[in-house]
Each structure stands twice: as C-alpha cells, then as structure tokens.
Write a protein that holds these residues in place. Structure first.
Motif, PDB file in Angstrom:
ATOM      1  N   GLU A  58       0.834  -1.207   0.000  1.00 46.34           N
ATOM      2  CA  GLU A  58       0.000   0.000   0.000  1.00 46.34           C
ATOM      3  C   GLU A  58       0.865   1.253   0.000  1.00 46.34           C
ATOM      4  N   ARG A  59       0.362   2.304  -0.637  1.00 46.42           N
ATOM      5  CA  ARG A  59       1.033   3.599  -0.578  1.00 46.42           C
ATOM      6  C   ARG A  59       1.068   4.072   0.877  1.00 46.42           C
ATOM      7  N   VAL A  60       2.217   4.624   1.261  1.00 45.23           N
ATOM      8  CA  VAL A  60       2.397   5.129   2.621  1.00 45.23           C
ATOM      9  C   VAL A  60       2.166   6.641   2.630  1.00 45.23           C
ATOM     10  N   TYR A  61       1.499   7.119   3.659  1.00 44.82           N
ATOM     11  CA  TYR A  61       1.275   8.557   3.851  1.00 44.82           C
ATOM     12  C   TYR A  61       2.116   9.024   5.029  1.00 44.82           C
ATOM     13  N   ARG A  62       2.617  10.246   4.933  1.00 42.76           N
ATOM     14  CA  ARG A  62       3.502  10.778   5.979  1.00 42.76           C
ATOM     15  C   ARG A  62       2.754  11.091   7.272  1.00 42.76           C
ATOM     16  N   THR A  63       1.524  11.596   7.130  1.00 40.70           N
ATOM     17  CA  THR A  63       0.717  11.964   8.296  1.00 40.70           C
ATOM     18  C   THR A  63      -0.716  11.512   8.068  1.00 40.70           C
ATOM     19  N   LEU A  64      -1.501  11.473   9.125  1.00 39.90           N
ATOM     20  CA  LEU A  64      -2.917  11.146   8.976  1.00 39.90           C
ATOM     21  C   LEU A  64      -3.618  12.162   8.090  1.00 39.90           C
ATOM     22  N   PHE A  77       0.841   2.379  16.783  1.00 45.50           N
ATOM     23  CA  PHE A  77       2.028   1.611  17.167  1.00 45.50           C
ATOM     24  C   PHE A  77       3.157   2.593  17.471  1.00 45.50           C
ATOM     25  N   ARG A  78       2.914   3.528  18.333  1.00 48.10           N
ATOM     26  CA  ARG A  78       3.909   4.510  18.749  1.00 48.10           C
ATOM     27  C   ARG A  78       3.931   4.529  20.272  1.00 48.10           C
ATOM     28  N   PRO A  79       5.000   5.069  20.881  1.00 48.66           N
ATOM     29  CA  PRO A  79       5.062   5.111  22.343  1.00 48.66           C
ATOM     30  C   PRO A  79       3.895   5.906  22.944  1.00 48.66           C
ATOM     31  N   SER A  80       3.530   5.543  24.164  1.00 44.95           N
ATOM     32  CA  SER A  80       2.432   6.219  24.863  1.00 44.95           C
ATOM     33  C   SER A  80       2.579   7.732  24.854  1.00 44.95           C
ATOM     34  N   ALA A  81       3.814   8.211  24.953  1.00 44.96           N
ATOM     35  CA  ALA A  81       4.059   9.662  24.995  1.00 44.96           C
ATOM     36  C   ALA A  81       3.613  10.359  23.705  1.00 44.96           C
ATOM     37  N   GLU A  82       3.513   9.625  22.605  1.00 43.65           N
ATOM     38  CA  GLU A  82       3.090  10.208  21.326  1.00 43.65           C
ATOM     39  C   GLU A  82       1.594  10.048  21.064  1.00 43.65           C
ATOM     40  N   ALA A  83       0.902   9.319  21.924  1.00 43.41           N
ATOM     41  CA  ALA A  83      -0.501   8.982  21.671  1.00 43.41           C
ATOM     42  C   ALA A  83      -1.412  10.212  21.642  1.00 43.41           C
ATOM     43  N   ALA A  84      -1.174  11.184  22.505  1.00 41.44           N
ATOM     44  CA  ALA A  84      -2.045  12.375  22.526  1.00 41.44           C
ATOM     45  C   ALA A  84      -1.956  13.135  21.203  1.00 41.44           C
ATOM     46  N   GLY A  85      -0.765  13.270  20.659  1.00 42.29           N
ATOM     47  CA  GLY A  85      -0.607  13.943  19.367  1.00 42.29           C
ATOM     48  C   GLY A  85      -1.331  13.201  18.261  1.00 42.29           C
ATOM     49  N   VAL A  86      -1.253  11.879  18.284  1.00 44.75           N
ATOM     50  CA  VAL A  86      -1.964  11.082  17.284  1.00 44.75           C
ATOM     51  C   VAL A  86      -3.474  11.223  17.493  1.00 44.75           C
ATOM     52  N   ALA A  87      -3.900  11.277  18.742  1.00 41.85           N
ATOM     53  CA  ALA A  87      -5.325  11.446  19.032  1.00 41.85           C
ATOM     54  C   ALA A  87      -5.841  12.762  18.451  1.00 41.85           C
ATOM     55  N   ARG A  88      -5.061  13.826  18.588  1.00 41.52           N
ATOM     56  CA  ARG A  88      -5.464  15.117  18.018  1.00 41.52           C
ATOM     57  C   ARG A  88      -5.603  15.014  16.495  1.00 41.52           C
ATOM     58  N   GLN A  89      -4.637  14.351  15.862  1.00 40.11           N
ATOM     59  CA  GLN A  89      -4.694  14.178  14.409  1.00 40.11           C
ATOM     60  C   GLN A  89      -5.893  13.323  13.999  1.00 40.11           C
ATOM     61  N   ALA A  90      -6.183  12.284  14.771  1.00 35.33           N
ATOM     62  CA  ALA A  90      -7.332  11.422  14.474  1.00 35.33           C
ATOM     63  C   ALA A  90      -8.623  12.232  14.546  1.00 35.33           C
ATOM     64  N   GLU A 108      -4.255  11.222  28.457  1.00 35.43           N
ATOM     65  CA  GLU A 108      -4.455  12.421  27.647  1.00 35.43           C
ATOM     66  C   GLU A 108      -5.130  12.075  26.317  1.00 35.43           C
ATOM     67  N   ALA A 109      -4.668  11.005  25.662  1.00 37.28           N
ATOM     68  CA  ALA A 109      -5.287  10.578  24.406  1.00 37.28           C
ATOM     69  C   ALA A 109      -6.743  10.179  24.638  1.00 37.28           C
ATOM     70  N   ARG A 110      -7.001   9.502  25.751  1.00 29.97           N
ATOM     71  CA  ARG A 110      -8.374   9.097  26.086  1.00 29.97           C
ATOM     72  C   ARG A 110      -9.266  10.328  26.207  1.00 29.97           C
ATOM     73  N   GLY A 111      -8.761  11.374  26.872  1.00 29.11           N
ATOM     74  CA  GLY A 111      -9.528  12.606  27.035  1.00 29.11           C
ATOM     75  C   GLY A 111      -9.783  13.314  25.719  1.00 29.11           C
ATOM     76  N   ILE A 112      -8.776  13.350  24.859  1.00 30.91           N
ATOM     77  CA  ILE A 112      -8.919  13.986  23.539  1.00 30.91           C
ATOM     78  C   ILE A 112      -9.970  13.235  22.718  1.00 30.91           C
ATOM     79  N   ALA A 113      -9.910  11.906  22.746  1.00 27.60           N
ATOM     80  CA  ALA A 113     -10.881  11.101  22.004  1.00 27.60           C
ATOM     81  C   ALA A 113     -12.295  11.327  22.541  1.00 27.60           C
ATOM     82  N   ALA A 114     -12.435  11.359  23.856  1.00 24.08           N
ATOM     83  CA  ALA A 114     -13.753  11.563  24.460  1.00 24.08           C
ATOM     84  C   ALA A 114     -14.321  12.925  24.067  1.00 24.08           C
TER      85      ALA A 114
END
Length: 137
Positions: A58-64, A77-90, A108-114
């Motif tokens: 599959e073609r790879v994308y640099r960011t969401l 599949f990134r460290p917990s410390a990066e999860a909040a940033g990914v949550a914001r992008q999601a 923090e990611a849980r809160g962003i998702a909620a």
C-alpha cells in the motif's frame, strides 16, 4: 486501564478502513505483522510512516492528514508519549475510533478522544481482538 472487550469488538465490527500510525518496515515486529494480519482478514490498511513509500503493498502517507479517504480506526504503534498527538490528528481527520495497541496507554489521548466523540480502545492488540471475535471483511 484497558478498554472493555465489548467496545473493542463493536469498533472492529463497524470498521473497514484502518490507518496504522507507526507501521514498521520490519516483518519481525508486531507493528508490521499485526497490520498484515488485519489486511489478510480483509480490512483496508493504510500505512502512516515518516519515510517509507510502500508497506504491505500500500502507498504510505507521511501523516494522517495526508490520507485522502475516510478512516474508521486510527491504530497506534507509537510510544504512549506520542498517543495524545496522534489522538489530536485522528480527531482532525474525523476518524471514528482511536486504537492504542497493547502496552500503549494514555489518559491524555483518552480525554482527547472523548472530547472529540471518538471511540477509544487502549492496551489491546487489534489482531487478537479480531481473531477472538472472528471478525473479518
């Protein structure tokens, strides 16, 4: 805190497209074999990686934000410390769910998702949940 199994199974049963943040180039790593197993089960897997061009065929994308189609689950599949940033992008791309793989936990990611109204699963392997529930596409 792990997510209840019912939520994880519901999220998977409603999904067809999974963007995988941190999909590995190395077939020996779970960040490669797990998305490959999801692809084999019929899910559309979209790799998100900072420097690869093609993974799992599959073609790879640099960011969401670069993914040009709707995403049901953002699988992390990134460290917990990066999860909040990914949550914001999601949240920014309107993903329906955020899934943090086994051993990845982020209040923090849980809160962003909620706050964004996104379903949230953490500390569970998406391929194990899929296999135990018998969910395929």
């Amino acid at each position: 805190m792990t997510t209840d199994t019912a939520t994880a199974e519901r999220v998977l049963s409603e999904a067809t497209t999974i963007a995988v943040v941190g999909l590995s180039r190395s077939p020996a790593k779970s960040a490669h074999s797990v998305p490959a197993a999801m692809q084999s089960a019929g899910f559309r897997v979209i790799p998100v990686h900072p420097s690869a061009d093609v993974l799992l065929g599959e073609r790879v994308y640099r960011t969401l934000a670069d993914v040009p189609e709707p995403v049901d689950i953002v699988d992390v599949f990134r460290p917990s410390a990066e999860a909040a940033g990914v949550a914001r992008q999601a949240a920014e791309i309107g993903a329906k769910a955020l899934w943090l793989q086994q051993d990845i936990v982020s209040a923090e990611a849980r809160g962003i998702a909620a706050e964004a109204g996104i379903d949230y699963v953490e500390d569970q392997c998406i391929a194990v949940v899929r296999a135990l529930a018998g969910i395929t596409r």
